[in-house]
Design an enzyme around this catalytic site. Structure first.
Site, PDB file in Angstrom:
ATOM      1  N   THR A  92       0.813  -1.217   0.000  1.00  0.00           N
ATOM      2  CA  THR A  92       0.000   0.000   0.000  1.00  0.00           C
ATOM      3  C   THR A  92       0.845   1.264   0.000  1.00  0.00           C
ATOM      4  OG1 THR A  92      -1.748  -1.144   1.156  1.00  0.00           O
ATOM      5  CG2 THR A  92      -1.763   1.222   1.368  1.00  0.00           C
ATOM      6  N   THR A 168       2.228  -4.161   4.652  1.00  0.00           N
ATOM      7  CA  THR A 168       2.275  -4.382   6.104  1.00  0.00           C
ATOM      8  C   THR A 168       1.992  -5.830   6.513  1.00  0.00           C
ATOM      9  OG1 THR A 168      -0.021  -3.682   6.257  1.00  0.00           O
ATOM     10  CG2 THR A 168       1.655  -2.023   6.708  1.00  0.00           C
ATOM     11  N   ASP A 169       1.228  -6.566   5.697  1.00  0.00           N
ATOM     12  CA  ASP A 169       0.786  -7.891   6.149  1.00  0.00           C
ATOM     13  C   ASP A 169       1.940  -8.795   6.579  1.00  0.00           C
ATOM     14  OD1 ASP A 169      -1.685  -7.011   5.526  1.00  0.00           O
ATOM     15  OD2 ASP A 169      -2.179  -8.587   4.087  1.00  0.00           O
ATOM     16  N   LYS A 247       2.219  -7.493  13.504  1.00  0.00           N
ATOM     17  CA  LYS A 247       1.056  -6.711  13.082  1.00  0.00           C
ATOM     18  C   LYS A 247      -0.130  -7.207  13.900  1.00  0.00           C
ATOM     19  CE  LYS A 247      -1.754  -5.370   9.117  1.00  0.00           C
ATOM     20  NZ  LYS A 247      -1.961  -5.347   7.669  1.00  0.00           N
TER      21      LYS A 247
HETATM   22  N1  GLU Z   1      -2.087  -6.845   1.895  1.00  0.00           N
HETATM   23  C1  GLU Z   1      -1.222  -5.903   1.304  1.00  0.00           C
HETATM   24  C2  GLU Z   1       0.216  -6.033   1.753  1.00  0.00           C
HETATM   25  O1  GLU Z   1       0.524  -6.378   2.854  1.00  0.00           O
HETATM   26  C3  GLU Z   1      -1.713  -4.506   1.468  1.00  0.00           C
HETATM   27  C4  GLU Z   1      -1.640  -4.024   2.878  1.00  0.00           C
HETATM   28  C5  GLU Z   1      -0.522  -3.065   3.079  1.00  0.00           C
HETATM   29  O2  GLU Z   1       0.337  -2.785   2.273  1.00  0.00           O
HETATM   30  O3  GLU Z   1      -0.523  -2.559   4.153  1.00  0.00           O
HETATM   31  O4  GLU Z   1       1.073  -5.794   0.931  1.00  0.00           O
END
Ligand code: GLU
Length: 434
Positions: A92, A168-169, A247
């Protein structure tokens, strides 16, 4: 025929203005990336997106392309400031919703970063490089190889530090992987993500990046860490351990929490604040930086829970897995004590005897596993289950795969050593929960 070939045949692609007839009805809009090979996707003039099955489209006509927006931004980066390299992996943090196309586009140039956080031009000279463009749920050990190689090579150059922009995942898995793969990192490496994309007013991308750049430009910390919001409000960010962070929320901006640990530092660019909360954080040493980036793939992470069946454990023996991390209940229990579950105990014993390294962590997340408190736990230790202290299950998974990848013969021995601050030998007073 799939959607791509169908569109090619009609000389159309994402961004083409079209009119199509499906089930006798006429629709017009702009083509956006298809969600499946059997459909084409339109952004209708109403603003809604709609999918149309290829088999139901009786006619499709193009009327030219929509203009794609391009922002021309002239930015002069000041010389003489510390140089920071931003490595983009995707997620993201680098993506913007492209409203004209209805999809998500990624922006990786230094100009994009500077447009997002103009203040960074006062702090550092930014170089940026895209090494992948994936959402982090798609990470594989091959990407870990690539990221660690990039980090290692950049460490031979004159950067003050490195930012890894990441989804973030699985950001904390990657930070753990890099903590093991790049030994004696000679500069700060901060993993930065964002829970809300940069084009949303509530984005956390700008603040996380700004605080990361600020921290890197000033600190003597050297090693792998994470920089994310401390609370749901803008302002403070925290620098968190690469191996003891998780997380803990799907959407909050303060989703990243230190587990059985405290933050390394609190940072607030707006207040000129860097407050070190750990006094024994790692600094640059004379030790040579080394790259050890092999990860064994035949490793699994399994959640133990009521009604576990022995064939689930047997699967890993039959498939010749080299390592299995168990996320046990409570202090590290497995359903293996009563008559109905003795077959699980036998299956674990067989698995260990076949040469698989089996490690116990806790699904409680906070606290540690103990091999001595209950007879049940001692029975598991007796057959060779390794109890991983207060290590996170995800970190144990990455670590075991790293141990087996780089030194299969001594994997067990190395797993028990504290390599990158991944466990506390004893629970320090400040992590004790009343
Ligand atoms: N699920 C995606 C990822 O971890 C989008 C969430 C994000 O970037 O925070 O890349």
């Amino acid at each position: 025929m799939d959607a791509d070939s169908f569109l090619k045949k009609h000389k159309l692609s994402s961004g083409s203005k079209v009119e199509l007839i499906s089930k006798g009805e006429t629709f017009s809009g702009v083509l956006i990336p298809s969600l499946s090979p059997e459909t084409v996707q339109l952004k209708l003039s109403s603003g809604y997106n709609a999918g149309f099955k290829l088999s139901e489209i009786t006619s499709i006509k193009g009327f030219g392309e929509i203009k794609k927006e391009k922002t021309e931004l002239k930015i002069i980066q000041k010389k003489g400031l510390p140089k920071i390299l931003v490595l983009h992996t995707g997620g993201t943090i680098a993506s913007k919703v492209d409203y004209s196309l209805g999809g998500v586009t990624a922006s990786f140039a230094p100009e994009d970063l500077i447009a997002l956080v103009p203040e960074i031009t006062e702090l550092a000279e930014i170089e940026a490089k895209q090494i992948s463009n994936i959402m982090s749920e798609d990470m594989t050990f091959n990407y870990y190889k690539k990221i660690s190689k990039e980090l290692f090579e950049a460490m031979q150059k004159k950067y003050k530090g490195i930012i890894v922009a990441h989804g973030t995942d699985t950001l904390a898995y990657s930070s753990a992987a890099m903590s093991f793969a790049v030994e004696n990192a000679g500069m700060p490496v901060l993993f930065v993500g964002s829970q809300r994309s940069p084009d949303r007013p509530s984005t956390d991308a700008a603040e996380n990046l700004l605080n990361a750049v600020y921290f890197i430009s000033k600190t003597d910390f050297a090693g792998i860490a994470i920089c994310m919001h401390e609370t749901i409000s803008d302002g403070n960010a925290v620098i968190l351990s690469g191996t003891k962070t998780r997380k803990m929320h799907t959407s909050r901006r303060d989703a990243f929490k230190p587990i059985n640990d405290i933050p390394i530092a609190r940072v607030n660019y707006h207040k000129n604040l860097i407050e070190y909360l750990k006094n024994n954080y790692s600094k640059k040493s004379n030790k040579k930086t080394e790259l050890k980036n092999k990860f064994e793939e035949k490793i699994a992470l399994m959640k133990l829970r009521p009604n576990l069946l022995p064939e689930e454990i047997d699967f890993y023996r039959k498939q010749k897995y080299k390592g299995l991390i168990l996320e046990g209940t409570g202090m590290g229990h497995a359903p293996s004590n009563v008559k109905e579950n003795l077959s699980n105990y036998e299956a674990l014993k067989k698995l260990i005897n076949s040469g698989t390294i089996v490690v116990m962590t806790s699904q409680c997340i906070y606290g540690r596993v103990y091999s001595e408190v209950y007879t049940n736990l001692r029975r598991l230790a007796e057959i060779g289950v390794i109890f991983a202290e207060d290590m996170l299950p995800e970190t144990a998974f990455i670590k075991l795969s790293w141990c087996l990848g780089n030194n299969p013969k001594k994997a067990k021995e190395i797993f028990l050593q504290n390599i990158a601050g991944e466990f506390n030998e004893r629970t320090p007073y400040e992590f004790k929960v009343e």
